[in-house]
Design an enzyme around this catalytic site. Structure first.
Site, PDB file in Angstrom:
ATOM      1  N   ARG A 118       0.904  -1.234  -0.132  1.00 13.69           N
ATOM      2  CA  ARG A 118      -0.048   0.078  -0.157  1.00 13.69           C
ATOM      3  C   ARG A 118       0.863   1.291   0.159  1.00 13.69           C
ATOM      4  NH1 ARG A 118      -1.677   0.574   4.444  1.00 13.69           N
ATOM      5  NH2 ARG A 118      -1.343  -1.172   5.771  1.00 13.69           N
ATOM      6  N   TYR A 267      -1.506  -3.503  -7.097  1.00 14.31           N
ATOM      7  CA  TYR A 267      -1.383  -4.027  -5.592  1.00 14.31           C
ATOM      8  C   TYR A 267      -2.417  -4.143  -4.831  1.00 14.31           C
ATOM      9  CZ  TYR A 267      -0.414  -5.231  -1.131  1.00 14.31           C
ATOM     10  OH  TYR A 267      -0.365  -5.827   0.033  1.00 14.31           O
ATOM     11  N   LYS A 276      -9.581  -1.463   1.594  1.00 15.52           N
ATOM     12  CA  LYS A 276      -9.243  -0.509   2.240  1.00 15.52           C
ATOM     13  C   LYS A 276      -9.953   0.877   2.183  1.00 15.52           C
ATOM     14  CE  LYS A 276      -6.483  -3.109   4.593  1.00 15.52           C
ATOM     15  NZ  LYS A 276      -6.618  -3.818   5.951  1.00 15.52           N
ATOM     16  N   HIS A 296     -10.704  -1.822  11.440  1.00 13.34           N
ATOM     17  CA  HIS A 296      -9.850  -2.684  11.048  1.00 13.34           C
ATOM     18  C   HIS A 296      -9.665  -3.878  11.948  1.00 13.34           C
ATOM     19  CE1 HIS A 296      -5.309  -2.970   9.570  1.00 13.34           C
ATOM     20  NE2 HIS A 296      -6.163  -3.854   8.870  1.00 13.34           N
ATOM     21  N   SER A 319      -1.598  -3.835  10.507  1.00 10.08           N
ATOM     22  CA  SER A 319      -1.318  -4.914   9.640  1.00 10.08           C
ATOM     23  C   SER A 319      -0.144  -5.704   9.500  1.00 10.08           C
ATOM     24  CB  SER A 319      -1.015  -3.852   8.257  1.00 10.08           C
ATOM     25  OG  SER A 319      -2.173  -2.897   7.814  1.00 10.08           O
ATOM     26  N   CYS A 321       0.211  -8.103  11.914  1.00 11.98           N
ATOM     27  CA  CYS A 321       0.527  -8.313  13.295  1.00 11.98           C
ATOM     28  C   CYS A 321      -0.453  -9.514  13.833  1.00 11.98           C
ATOM     29  CB  CYS A 321       0.183  -7.047  14.182  1.00 11.98           C
ATOM     30  SG  CYS A 321       1.290  -5.723  13.959  1.00 11.98           S
ATOM     31  N   ASP A 344     -10.060  -9.185   8.816  1.00 14.67           N
ATOM     32  CA  ASP A 344      -9.367  -7.931   8.774  1.00 14.67           C
ATOM     33  C   ASP A 344     -10.242  -6.619   8.942  1.00 14.67           C
ATOM     34  OD1 ASP A 344      -7.170  -6.516   7.899  1.00 14.67           O
ATOM     35  OD2 ASP A 344      -8.101  -6.222   5.859  1.00 14.67           O
ATOM     36  N   ARG A 440       1.328 -12.220  -0.511  1.00 15.46           N
ATOM     37  CA  ARG A 440      -0.064 -12.536  -0.073  1.00 15.46           C
ATOM     38  C   ARG A 440      -0.585 -13.673  -0.672  1.00 15.46           C
ATOM     39  NH1 ARG A 440      -2.404  -8.322   3.475  1.00 15.46           N
ATOM     40  NH2 ARG A 440      -0.541  -6.891   3.508  1.00 15.46           N
TER      41      ARG A 440
END
Ligand code: OXD
Ligand code: MN
Length: 659
Positions: A118, A267, A276, A296, A319, A321, A344, A440
């Site tokens: 991002r 991406y 997002k 989030h 993000s 974690c 998420d 990913r």
């Protein structure tokens, strides 16, 4: 197949050299461009689907952007199997996807190495009033809580990018629903994109296709325009056949027009606009307007097999974690069963009975691959064996995938090709990782063996606890509970965490990441805090308890003090028992922590040093309080609600008086 007339428009180069167009938005730009050039109308071809079947508002949106972006062809996505087979075939032919024969219907994409994460510094929200979007940092500091751009400037930026940007390409029209189709919680978007990779990914991440259009009818939708920014013929070669335009990347949100425009990146977080951009940034604005929360957060169900009691927990971590790992955890405590609702994003609102209810607006997982293994997340490993698109992972000679963390799961003699194309990659021979740290997997949630039976319940699941957390190598205990809602909102506001590879940050640093939303706030963080606080004033609501966890505290040898993963069930057990008001918590200056012996440590492989895990070093907490003061003062400034400042002052005096 239908033919529609399109207007020719001025080229982006001419626009670039023109004086700035006053208050010209994209919609106004397209017809004006054609009028300026006086070019003849030309036709474009609908190669899939039928524009006459589109609701009028959608058709107009498509047509005005066809005029603007000038794709050669238009494809209206229906979400069918036939369609995805066709797209996968094209993506393979174009060298963007490669089949992974070791698994069923799995694919590998390698991006341009300049398009891997991002891009927060190129992500903007544009509103008439700057203060609607961002706080006003003090002392000329740069805002860390979002980037605002004036609507006129953003229009100029967009007008420099979008005209003609899809020339030679196909424009895909993706109708998608965030949330189960038809749920009163759900919202609909229409994404226009020139990337078939985006279509394949949106098909996994959202409910997409014809049934969404049927539900939409002439209703309103969020307009999502996306282009990789590489019209054909190309003027310079692509890397890895991955079209993108990193120098021109711009992710723009225009909430006052219900519009998102993303240019230059393929991406995920920049291009799958449902995630997002819509579900968090625009979602949080809609939530503020309509009285709900877009967060989030993962959502999990936890069932006590002995008593049959079931609770749902939402948890916000920055993000990369471990949200996906927690959401799919295999608990080490036998009497618990974990089910997954989402990994998420949570959309939450109080229902008429005063319960906070959450839905997962997504339909898939876009998870960080490195670190995922049969040890850390066996459920994710099962989920991704079919129908998955992998991006920037390494490839194996037996037709499979590899990333850091899978070393023990490789068959002998299998060779690895790194994400950068290094053949026969070996760990000891290079310091380049096999997989990009932000590589990913994009996989359907319905394939996850522990999806909760209610994960698609249109009414959502009832939330009993909210957990905040981050990567804190020092000072922050394994778990603590907020004293009350207001203190809990403060705990969320004061969250800090070590930076990860999910965005373009370089060095590891402890960053403020309030509510794990720092890159995703759609509106002024001070107003966001007021919105959260307002639920505490409501009558007849059952407020969830709020907790903070830290799985990442380290000892003097740089070793993790807590084993994490399935053992985190022991912390969830404590959380659930606190929700049942068990007397197992003791007060400390920062919150309530487990009373001696109340954390179930039975059967742990290695003993844990509880004292080190729960110690509250005075100097650490003094520094923490100072860092939070500085951050609130510099970044939130006049927009900080007084309740939050009072909470900080109270923490400071408890730290000074009691530690
Ligand atoms: C994500 C992120 O992709 O938070 O979920 O970056
Ligand atoms: Mn995320």
């Amino acid at each position: 197949m239908v033919w529609i007339t399109r207007l020719a428009s001025i080229s982006s180069r001419i626009l670039r050299n023109s004086p700035p167009l006053k208050r010209l938005n994209l919609r106004q730009a397209a017809p004006l461009c054609s009028a300026l050039t006086g070019q003849q109308n030309r036709e474009y071809r609908v190669i899939y689907g039928d524009t006459s079947k589109l609701p009028n508002k959608v058709r107009h949106y498509v047509e005005e952007n066809v005029r603007l972006c000038k794709p050669d062809t238009v494809h209206i996505c229906d979400g069918s199997d036939r369609e995805i087979e066709l797209l996968n075939y094209i993506l393979q032919k174009d060298g963007i996807l490669k089949a992974l024969p070791k698994y069923e219907n799995c694919w590998l994409a390698r991006t341009d190495p300049a398009d891997v994460a991002r891009v927060e510094r190129l992500t903007f929200i544009s509103t008439e009033l700057q203060r609607d979007t961002v706080t006003t940092p003090k002392y000329g500091a740069k805002s860390q809580l979002g980037n605002w751009m004036d609507p006129e400037d953003i229009d100029n930026e967009l007008n420099m990018r979008f005209p003609d940007c899809m020339k030679g390409r196909t424009m895909f029209v993706i109708p998608f629903s965030m949330g189960p189709v038809g749920s009163p919680f759900s919202k609909i978007g229409i994404q226009l994109t020139d990337s078939a990779y985006v279509v394949a990914s949106m098909r996994i991440m959202t409910r997409m296709g014809s049934r969404v259009l049927e539900t939409l009818g002439e209703g309103n939708f969020i307009k999502c325009l996306h282009s990789v920014g590489r019209p054909l013929p190309l003027t310079s070669p692509l890397h890895n056949n991955w079209p993108c335009s990193p120098k021109n990347t711009l992710i723009a949100h225009l909430p006052e027009r219900n519009e998102i425009c993303s240019f230059g990146s393929g991406y995920g977080g920049n291009s799958l606009l449902g995630k997002k951009c819509f579900a968090l940034r625009i979602g949080s604005i809609l939530g503020q307007r309509e009285g709900w929360l877009a967060e989030h957060m993962l959502i999990l169900g936890i069932e006590n097999k002995t008593t049959g009691e079931k609770r749902y927990i939402a948890a916000a971590f920055p993000s990369a974690c471990g949200k996906t790992n927690l959401a799919m955890m295999t608990p080490s405590l036998d009497n618990y069963k974990i089910t997954c609702v989402g990994d998420d994003i949570a959309w939450m609102r109080f229902d008429d009975a005063g319960r906070l209810r959450a839905i997962n607006p997504e339909a898939g997982f876009f998870g960080v691959a490195p670190g995922t293994s049969s040890k850390t997340n066996p459920i994710a490993m099962d989920t991704i064996k079919s129908n998955t698109v992998f991006t920037n992972v390494a490839e194996t000679s037996d037709g499979g995938v590899f990333w850091e963390g899978l070393e023990k799961e490789m068959d002998n003699g299998v060779k690895i090709k790194s994400w950068l194309g290094d053949e026969d990659w070996k760990k000891d021979e290079t310091d380049r990782p096999a997989a990009h740290p932000n590589s990913r997997f994009c996989t359907p949630a319905s394939q996850c063996p522990i999806m909760d039976p209610a994960w698609e319940d249109p009414e959502g699941v009832p939330i009993d606890a909210i957990i905040f957390g981050g990567r804190r190598p020092t000072g922050v205990p394994l778990v603590y509970e907020a004293f009350n809602w207001e203190h809990g909102v403060f705990v969320g506001a004061a969250m800090r965490s070590e930076s990860t590879a999910a965005a373009e940050h370089k060095a590891k640093q402890i960053m403020h990441d309030p509510f794990a939303m720092r890159p995703f706030f759609g509106y002024n963080f001070g107003d966001y805090l007021k919105h959260w606080l307002s639920f505490g004033q409501k009558e007849n609501v059952v407020l969830p308890k709020i907790f903070h966890v830290n799985w990442f505290r380290k000892g003097p040898q740089n070793n993790f003090l807590w084993p994490g993963f399935g053992e985190n069930a022991r912390v969830l057990d404590w959380v659930v028992r606190r929700c049942n008001n068990e007397d197992i918590a003791k007060r400390t200056p920062i919150g309530m922590v487990p009373k001696f012996d109340s954390l179930n440590l039975e059967g742990l492989d290695e003993p844990v040093d509880l004292e080190a895990l729960f110690s509250l070093p005075r100097d650490f907490w003094e520094n923490e309080v100072n860092a939070i003061y500085k951050y609130f003062d510099e970044q939130v400034n006049e927009d900080l609600p007084k309740e939050i400042m009072n909470q900080l002052k109270e923490l400071e005096s408890r730290v000074q008086g009691e530690l």
